[in-house]
Design an enzyme around this catalytic site. Structure first.
Site, PDB file in Angstrom:
ATOM      1  N   LYS A 210       0.839  -1.198   0.000  1.00  0.00           N
ATOM      2  CA  LYS A 210       0.000   0.000   0.000  1.00  0.00           C
ATOM      3  C   LYS A 210       0.879   1.255   0.000  1.00  0.00           C
ATOM      4  CE  LYS A 210      -3.566   2.076   2.925  1.00  0.00           C
ATOM      5  NZ  LYS A 210      -4.459   1.856   4.074  1.00  0.00           N
ATOM      6  N   GLU A 216      10.562  -4.638   4.607  1.00  0.00           N
ATOM      7  CA  GLU A 216      10.662  -6.043   4.183  1.00  0.00           C
ATOM      8  C   GLU A 216      10.351  -6.177   2.698  1.00  0.00           C
ATOM      9  OE1 GLU A 216       9.071  -4.904   6.831  1.00  0.00           O
ATOM     10  OE2 GLU A 216       9.081  -6.327   8.496  1.00  0.00           O
ATOM     11  N   GLY A 272      -4.942  -2.335   5.338  1.00  0.00           N
ATOM     12  CA  GLY A 272      -4.161  -3.464   4.836  1.00  0.00           C
ATOM     13  C   GLY A 272      -4.853  -4.809   5.066  1.00  0.00           C
ATOM     14  N   ARG A 273      -5.331  -5.034   6.289  1.00  0.00           N
ATOM     15  CA  ARG A 273      -5.922  -6.350   6.599  1.00  0.00           C
ATOM     16  C   ARG A 273      -7.339  -6.489   6.042  1.00  0.00           C
ATOM     17  NH1 ARG A 273      -4.788  -3.247  10.739  1.00  0.00           N
ATOM     18  NH2 ARG A 273      -6.405  -2.470  12.162  1.00  0.00           N
ATOM     19  N   GLU A 358      -5.027  -7.623  15.051  1.00  0.00           N
ATOM     20  CA  GLU A 358      -4.507  -6.294  14.717  1.00  0.00           C
ATOM     21  C   GLU A 358      -5.646  -5.273  14.799  1.00  0.00           C
ATOM     22  OE1 GLU A 358      -2.667  -5.453  10.821  1.00  0.00           O
ATOM     23  OE2 GLU A 358      -0.846  -5.000  11.897  1.00  0.00           O
ATOM     24  N   HIS A 389      -5.695 -34.512  16.747  1.00  0.00           N
ATOM     25  CA  HIS A 389      -4.612 -35.386  17.199  1.00  0.00           C
ATOM     26  C   HIS A 389      -3.499 -34.583  17.829  1.00  0.00           C
ATOM     27  CE1 HIS A 389      -6.388 -38.891  15.180  1.00  0.00           C
ATOM     28  NE2 HIS A 389      -6.916 -37.940  14.434  1.00  0.00           N
ATOM     29  N   LYS A 509       9.176  -1.273  14.645  1.00  0.00           N
ATOM     30  CA  LYS A 509       9.695  -0.886  13.326  1.00  0.00           C
ATOM     31  C   LYS A 509      10.725   0.226  13.468  1.00  0.00           C
ATOM     32  CE  LYS A 509       5.732  -1.176  10.214  1.00  0.00           C
ATOM     33  NZ  LYS A 509       4.874  -0.339   9.399  1.00  0.00           N
TER      34      LYS A 509
HETATM   35  C1  G6Q Z   1      -2.613  -4.131   8.025  1.00  0.00           C
HETATM   36  C2  G6Q Z   1      -1.394  -3.475   8.424  1.00  0.00           C
HETATM   37  C3  G6Q Z   1      -0.119  -4.134   7.927  1.00  0.00           C
HETATM   38  C4  G6Q Z   1       0.247  -3.795   6.488  1.00  0.00           C
HETATM   39  C5  G6Q Z   1       1.704  -4.201   6.253  1.00  0.00           C
HETATM   40  C6  G6Q Z   1       2.146  -3.974   4.836  1.00  0.00           C
HETATM   41  O1  G6Q Z   1      -3.727  -3.742   8.295  1.00  0.00           O
HETATM   42  O2  G6Q Z   1      -1.471  -2.141   8.102  1.00  0.00           O
HETATM   43  O3  G6Q Z   1      -0.144  -5.536   8.068  1.00  0.00           O
HETATM   44  O4  G6Q Z   1      -0.612  -4.424   5.595  1.00  0.00           O
HETATM   45  O5  G6Q Z   1       2.536  -3.517   7.144  1.00  0.00           O
HETATM   46  O6  G6Q Z   1       2.027  -2.627   4.492  1.00  0.00           O
HETATM   47  P1  G6Q Z   1       2.208  -2.133   3.019  1.00  0.00           P
HETATM   48  O7  G6Q Z   1       1.113  -2.735   2.201  1.00  0.00           O
HETATM   49  O8  G6Q Z   1       2.156  -0.653   3.054  1.00  0.00           O
HETATM   50  O9  G6Q Z   1       3.547  -2.659   2.545  1.00  0.00           O
END
Ligand code: G6Q
Length: 551
Positions: A210, A216, A272-273, A358, A389, A509
């Protein structure tokens, strides 16, 4: 929307629930079922192709009435309306929360800041569909003229968990001539393993981020670029044929070297989620094709409509959310297990962990006060029957109360002998055993030696929901995900917290950004952490033969 409401624990329904819970704690599910022969049919609800059996919960009609009253007193109806209307309900980030617009039909209108966002959503979907058709049909060629056979999504968190889960869940519908992989971890091995047996000439990377700044993802994308160029003779023009981006950040995308013509956008009102049904789902669409992707969106939309319009007492997400509040707040349950009896849903619990924890892992109310009650339970789970199991022992006979969600389907996607009958027999047997258990008298009547008898007793009275559908289709998956999204929303509304920010991930972070140069610096004289962290840094530096004080 008025964020300042009566504190939760002062609401009349909450106080009535506290009193009521004291009586319900001693009531066994055996008694509740014995007292109402129709309970198993009565306490069910349907919506968007899903059937929820919530009869095996430690509730009676009074509980349900009080929980619905609590929802009213908590302003759930207003909150639902505010979300669908595009109000800026994510108050700490001053953003609207409109994932429901991602699955709105083409002719719908959802207006944000004077602009109907639905045509924008469909323009991106159409662009994704065109691209998906070119990749799936072999018309999009790589730099050397070969067709694309491998797709690697690079992303993390919300830009990874949804795509991975959806790919696994809908594998039955996927184009088997394409290989899909997902790289998220900055641990280099994730990318190394994902690429080691692939031909760069046939590989497409989708960089999903996003913000397009996530350390990462950017590190993995850069290394993927190096891998590609190393394999294709170093011509940087190759990037345009092998990299596309999913992002809200045009500038960063073009700085990375990806043509923004090959960028699929979304918007800051998609968390994001909550983004697997946005362009973040590009890998899903490449796998299952545009028609199946639209069916997935339709399933989401059907559940959105159900959530928005069904009365609370028949509203699946509301019921699921209120029951979670009931166990968390009045039975001191700390966790909740999600147990899909469908192997394709093996990544669903991991997906739900982010969605639920989250979103509702918060301890500050919307008006900035400290909560005086527990919020999100810890979600976890594994597919059945494997879990049986393993950890089910604790759910059956341990000391903790763990409400469970069983998920099962009438039809398997690929029938095989008696497998599905056996699978479903197990699903139903587990919720029965949890609810009704086995008394000492029953154990003794089986002739179990006295010394062993206590070990063979099952107390029962362990609650569960069972969520059923005809079969796992793209539509069903959409409905299932939206069910949990809106259950989370319901919980957040009761707890009066913001489900849509995630400040809790920030501190770590920022500290990592500070420590990274310290790991790589020529000497360690500038370390100013606590003695433990300083020591850890020095240990690592020493292992890398970098200069400084030895720990
Ligand atoms: C989700 C969070 C988080 C996010 C990641 C990746 O709700 O905001 O999990 O999706 O940190 O972020 P980017 O899509 O910006 O790389």
């Amino acid at each position: 929307m008025n964020a300042t409401v009566t504190p939760l624990t002062s609401r009349p329904a909450w106080q009535a629930l506290e009193t009521h819970a004291r009586t319900m704690r001693d009531v066994h599910l055996r008694t509740l079922f014995a007292g109402d022969p129709a309970r198993g049919q009565r306490l069910t609800a349907k919506g968007a192709g899903l059937l929820l059996d919530y009869s095996k919960n430690r509730v009676n009609d009074e509980t349900l009435r009080l929980l619905a009253r609590l929802a009213d007193e908590s302003g759930l109806r207003d909150r639902i309306d505010a979300m669908f209307r595009g109000d800026r309900i994510n108050i700490t980030e001053d953003r609207a929360v409109l994932h429901v617009a991602l699955r709105a039909p083409r002719d719908a209108a959802i207006v944000l800041d004077g602009r109907n966002v639905v045509p924008d959503v469909h323009a991106v979907l159409d662009k994704m569909a065109g691209f998906a058709q070119r990749i799936r049909g072999g018309d999009w060629k790589g730099h050397t003229g070969q067709r694309i056979r491998n797709v690697i999504n690079i992303g993390i968190g919300g830009s990874d968990l949804g795509p991975v889960m959806a790919y696994e869940a809908l594998r039955h519908y996927s184009e088997r001539g394409l290989t899909f992989r997902f790289v998220s971890n900055v641990d280099g091995i994730d990318l190394v393993e994902a690429t080691r047996d692939l031909d760069p000439a046939e590989t497409l990377f989708i960089v999903s981020s996003k913000t397009f700044t996530t350390l990462e993802t950017m590190t993995n994308a850069q290394s993927a670029r190096d891998w590609l160029l190393a394999g294709l003779g170093g011509d940087p023009r190759a990037v345009a044929r092998h990299f596309v981006a999913v992002s809200t950040n045009d500038q960063k995308v073009s700085e990375f070297g990806i043509d923004t013509a090959n960028m699929f956008g979304f918007w800051d009102w998609v968390g994001g989620r909550y983004s697997m049904d946005s362009a973040i789902g590009l890998s899903t669409m490449l796998a299952i094709g545009p028609d199946n992707f639209r069916a997935l969106l339709e399933g989401f939309h059907q559940m959105d409509e159900h959530f928005r319009t069904a009365p609370f007492e028949r509203n699946l997400p509301v019921l699921l959310g209120l029951l979670t509040v009931w166990y968390t707040s009045f039975f001191d349950a700390h966790t909740a297990a999600v147990l899909p009896y469908e192997n394709y849903l093996k990544r669903f619990p991991a997906y739900l962990q982010q969605l639920t924890m989250e979103s509702n892992g918060k301890s500050v109310t919307l008006d900035g006060g400290q909560v005086a009650y527990d919020t999100s339970p810890i979600y976890w789970g594994e597919p059945g029957t494997n879990g049986q199991h393993s950890f089910y022992q604790l759910i059956h006979q341990g000391t903790r109360l763990i409400p469970c969600d069983f998920i099962a389907f009438a039809h398997p996607l690929t029938p095989l002998g008696r497998h599905h009958d056996i699978l479903l027999a197990n699903a139903f047997a587990q919720s029965e055993a949890l609810a009704f258990g086995k008394t000492l008298e029953q154990v003794q009547a089986e002739g179990v030696p006295a010394a062993l008898a206590p070990h063979r007793v099952f107390a029962g009275n362990r609650p569960s929901n069972t969520i059923l559908a005809d079969r796992l289709t793209p539509q069903t998956l959409g409905a299932l995900v939206a069910l949990y999204e809106h259950s989370v929303f319901t919980q957040g509304a009761i707890w009066n917290i913001n489900c849509f920010d995630q400040w809790g991930v920030e501190l770590g972070k920022a500290l990592a950004q500070r420590i990274l140069p310290e790991l790589e610096a020529p000497d360690d004289s500038a370390l100013r952490h606590d003695s433990s962290t300083n020591n850890l840094i020095r240990w690592y530096r020493r292992s890398q033969q970098r200069g400084g004080t030895l720990p």
